[in-house]
Design a protein around this motif. Structure first.
Motif, short mmCIF file in Angstrom:
data_model
loop_
_atom_site.label_atom_id
_atom_site.label_comp_id
_atom_site.label_asym_id
_atom_site.label_seq_id
_atom_site.Cartn_x
_atom_site.Cartn_y
_atom_site.Cartn_z
N ALA A 299 0.83 -1.21 0.00
CA ALA A 299 0.00 0.00 0.00
C ALA A 299 0.87 1.26 0.00
CB ALA A 299 -0.93 -0.01 1.22
N GLY A 300 1.97 1.22 0.76
CA GLY A 300 2.87 2.37 0.81
C GLY A 300 3.49 2.66 -0.55
N ILE A 301 3.86 1.59 -1.26
CA ILE A 301 4.43 1.77 -2.60
C ILE A 301 3.38 2.32 -3.56
CG2 ILE A 301 5.37 0.56 -4.60
CD1 ILE A 301 6.66 -1.43 -2.61
N MET A 302 2.17 1.76 -3.50
CA MET A 302 1.13 2.14 -4.46
C MET A 302 0.54 3.51 -4.17
SD MET A 302 -0.76 -1.53 -5.12
CE MET A 302 -1.73 -0.87 -6.47
N LEU A 303 0.83 4.08 -3.02
CA LEU A 303 0.40 5.46 -2.74
C LEU A 303 1.19 6.47 -3.56
CD1 LEU A 303 -0.27 5.68 1.11
CD2 LEU A 303 -1.85 6.28 -0.74
N HIS A 304 2.20 6.00 -4.28
CA HIS A 304 3.05 6.93 -5.03
C HIS A 304 2.24 7.80 -6.00
CE1 HIS A 304 6.83 8.46 -6.53
NE2 HIS A 304 6.43 8.24 -7.78
N GLY A 305 1.21 7.22 -6.60
CA GLY A 305 0.39 7.99 -7.52
C GLY A 305 -0.25 9.19 -6.88
N ILE A 306 -0.77 9.01 -5.66
CA ILE A 306 -1.38 10.13 -4.93
C ILE A 306 -0.30 11.06 -4.40
CG2 ILE A 306 -2.83 10.76 -2.97
CD1 ILE A 306 -4.28 8.12 -3.27
N CYS A 307 0.74 10.50 -3.82
CA CYS A 307 1.82 11.31 -3.24
C CYS A 307 2.41 12.25 -4.28
CB CYS A 307 2.94 10.40 -2.70
SG CYS A 307 2.51 9.46 -1.24
N TYR A 308 2.71 11.72 -5.46
CA TYR A 308 3.39 12.52 -6.47
C TYR A 308 2.41 13.34 -7.31
CZ TYR A 308 6.59 13.94 -10.13
OH TYR A 308 7.33 14.68 -10.98
N ASP A 309 1.42 12.68 -7.88
CA ASP A 309 0.53 13.36 -8.82
C ASP A 309 -0.31 14.45 -8.16
OD1 ASP A 309 1.50 11.73 -10.77
OD2 ASP A 309 -0.25 10.42 -10.87
N PHE A 310 -0.86 14.16 -6.97
CA PHE A 310 -1.77 15.12 -6.34
C PHE A 310 -1.04 16.40 -5.94
CE2 PHE A 310 -6.00 13.20 -5.09
CZ PHE A 310 -5.96 12.24 -6.08
N PHE A 311 0.23 16.30 -5.58
CA PHE A 311 0.94 17.53 -5.21
C PHE A 311 1.70 18.11 -6.38
CE2 PHE A 311 4.09 20.36 -3.52
CZ PHE A 311 3.41 21.02 -2.50
N PHE A 312 2.54 17.32 -7.03
CA PHE A 312 3.46 17.87 -8.02
C PHE A 312 2.76 18.15 -9.36
CE2 PHE A 312 6.26 15.93 -4.93
CZ PHE A 312 7.19 16.94 -4.75
N VAL A 313 1.94 17.23 -9.83
CA VAL A 313 1.25 17.48 -11.10
C VAL A 313 0.20 18.57 -10.92
CG1 VAL A 313 -0.16 16.49 -12.93
CG2 VAL A 313 1.70 15.16 -11.93
N THR A 314 -0.58 18.49 -9.84
CA THR A 314 -1.53 19.56 -9.55
C THR A 314 -0.82 20.88 -9.38
OG1 THR A 314 -3.07 18.03 -8.46
CG2 THR A 314 -3.29 20.36 -7.92
N GLY A 315 0.34 20.85 -8.74
CA GLY A 315 1.12 22.08 -8.56
C GLY A 315 1.58 22.67 -9.88
N GLN A 316 1.92 21.81 -10.85
CA GLN A 316 2.32 22.31 -12.16
C GLN A 316 1.15 22.96 -12.87
OE1 GLN A 316 3.89 18.73 -13.87
NE2 GLN A 316 5.83 18.85 -12.77
N ILE A 317 -0.04 22.37 -12.74
CA ILE A 317 -1.24 22.95 -13.34
C ILE A 317 -1.55 24.30 -12.68
CG2 ILE A 317 -3.73 22.65 -13.65
CD1 ILE A 317 -3.22 19.61 -13.70
N TYR A 318 -1.47 24.31 -11.37
CA TYR A 318 -1.73 25.54 -10.62
C TYR A 318 -0.75 26.65 -11.01
CZ TYR A 318 -1.67 28.68 -6.54
OH TYR A 318 -1.69 29.78 -5.73
N THR A 319 0.52 26.28 -11.11
CA THR A 319 1.55 27.26 -11.49
C THR A 319 1.32 27.79 -12.89
OG1 THR A 319 3.19 26.17 -10.07
CG2 THR A 319 4.04 27.59 -11.83
N ASP A 320 0.97 26.90 -13.81
CA ASP A 320 0.73 27.30 -15.20
C ASP A 320 -0.42 28.31 -15.27
OD1 ASP A 320 1.18 26.56 -18.21
OD2 ASP A 320 -1.00 26.49 -17.92
#
Length: 404
Positions: A299-320
């Motif tokens: 479960a800890g490994i598979m949380l990577h999608g939420i850990c990375y995408d929800f902050f970093f990808v959302t952050g890139q959209i927000y910044t753009d």
């Protein structure tokens, strides 16, 4: 887009990230096993990538974009990288290893921007076409992990030699990519080259909070990249590199889901969920084991999608959206500088020192108190979550609302 161009660009992305995934995930295990390195040395080795991430934009902006065709620079860098990776696999002392890893990351990091530049130059509608090409980079990373895990060579020189062979292949292949000539009308202002135009965004309080949080959240992020493979091997998990690719599979799934979730949850909730996922992940690692609680490790490994995408990808959209057309590129460069550069640099050293502080050495054998190690990034992520929840004020629900 012609099918032949799509195939070449997809192959470019596959090899670009296959090379990185071949050695990066397992480097900590390699150092612990072959050099008897301590955690501080492992952290400092991973920090080299951040040093390169800070320097590479200047290389691309000052040299690659202005004087040479991108595909030729890409080819030369990967050929030089192949030679460097091979020599890394022949080393027997840590000091030489550290310096050559620094050299290699300085060669590799500019190739990420160059790969994107070559791809974008061939796309009529990047928003629609680029994701279907970039996804092959994620596939390349997954295949690299599965291959390393299947061969059982996580602590072997073969990880670097596989990467060297792949870098040699991509170096030659780069010269057959679509021509991407130097930019004749590049903005030569120093502020444009250094991305200083984006500093105007700091007038907005929420963006300033987001920027600082982006740096801070990279501290717990660094624990994952630097020590997860070593941790899982240490507690007896088999085929660790292969199992860790579940994180990239999760990342792929949530990447597709983000546009829908973003509209419903909004910026702040997406970012908060992303930070909270880091806390949950490290608690799962702290209390998981190979026995009855093995599911916690998965479960800890598979949380990577939420850990990375929800902050970093959302952050890139927000910044753009916050930046607007005038400083869009500079703003993305600024966030990359904050995360992969400053944040990961700090995090690599902090994670190394904290991990080493929870180690004991008996008869020249070092063991780590992993539960205590993982609780530390959970606490750091908790502090970031608390501060972000209080000070970040944007509550917008869609990209269109942000732009307005």
């Amino acid at each position: 887009m012609q099918k032949s161009i799509r195939v070449r660009l997809s192959s470019l992305m596959f090899l670009e990230y296959f090379i990185w995934g071949s050695w990066y995930v397992t480097m900590g295990t390699y150092l612990f096993t072959n050099f008897k390195a301590d955690a501080i040395q492992v952290g400092s080795s991973y920090a080299n990538l951040s040093i390169a991430a800070i320097i590479s934009p200047f290389f691309v902006g000052l040299i690659a974009d202005r004087f040479f065709a991108a595909q030729k620079v890409l080819g030369v860098l990967h050929l030089m990288g192949a030679i460097t990776l091979y020599f890394i696999s022949t080393l027997s002392d840590f000091s030489s290893f550290w310096w050559l890893i620094l050299l290699y990351t300085l060669l590799y990091m500019p190739t990420m921007a160059l790969s994107n530049s070559i791809s974008f130059s061939q796309l009529k509608d990047p928003g629609k076409e680029f994701p279907s090409i970039r996804v092959f980079g994620t596939v390349g990373w997954i295949v690299a992990g599965l291959l390393i895990g299947f061969l059982g060579v996580e602590s072997s020189v073969l990880t670097f030699r596989i990467a060297a062979g792949s870098s040699l292949l991509l170096g030659v292949f780069s010269f057959f990519l679509p021509d991407t000539p130097a930019k004749k009308n590049a903005d030569n202002r120093l502020s444009a080259i250094l991305g200083l135009d984006a500093l105007v965004l700091f007038k907005n309080r929420s963006f300033a909070v987001f920027f600082i949080s982006s740096i801070a959240i990279c501290i717990p992020l660094s624990f994952y990249y630097s020590f997860t493979n070593s941790f899982l091997n240490d507690i007896g998990v088999s085929n660790t590199a292969g199992k860790m690719t579940l994180g990239q599979a999760s990342e792929f799934f949530f990447m597709l889901a983000i546009p829908f979730l973003f509209r419903g949850l909004g910026v702040k909730k997406m970012l908060l969920i992303g930070i909270a996922a880091w806390i949950v992940r490290y608690l799962l690692f702290a209390y998981g084991n190979v026995g009855a609680n093995m599911w916690m490790l998965y479960a800890g490994i598979m949380l990577h999608g939420i850990c990375y995408d929800f902050f970093f990808v959302t952050g890139q959209i927000y910044t753009d959206a916050k930046a607007g057309p005038a400083v869009k590129n500079a703003a993305q460069g600024l966030i990359t500088f904050a995360t992969y550069g400053v944040g990961m640099l700090i995090g690599s050293y902090v994670s190394g020192f904290i991990t080493e502080s929870h180690s004991t050495t008996i008869n020249n054998e070092t063991s780590y108190q992993w539960q205590q190690v993982w609780l530390m990034p959970a606490l750091i992520a908790g502090a970031v979550l608390f501060a972000f929840a209080i000070f970040f004020k944007d509550k917008l629900k869609a990209v269109e609302q942000i732009k307005n």
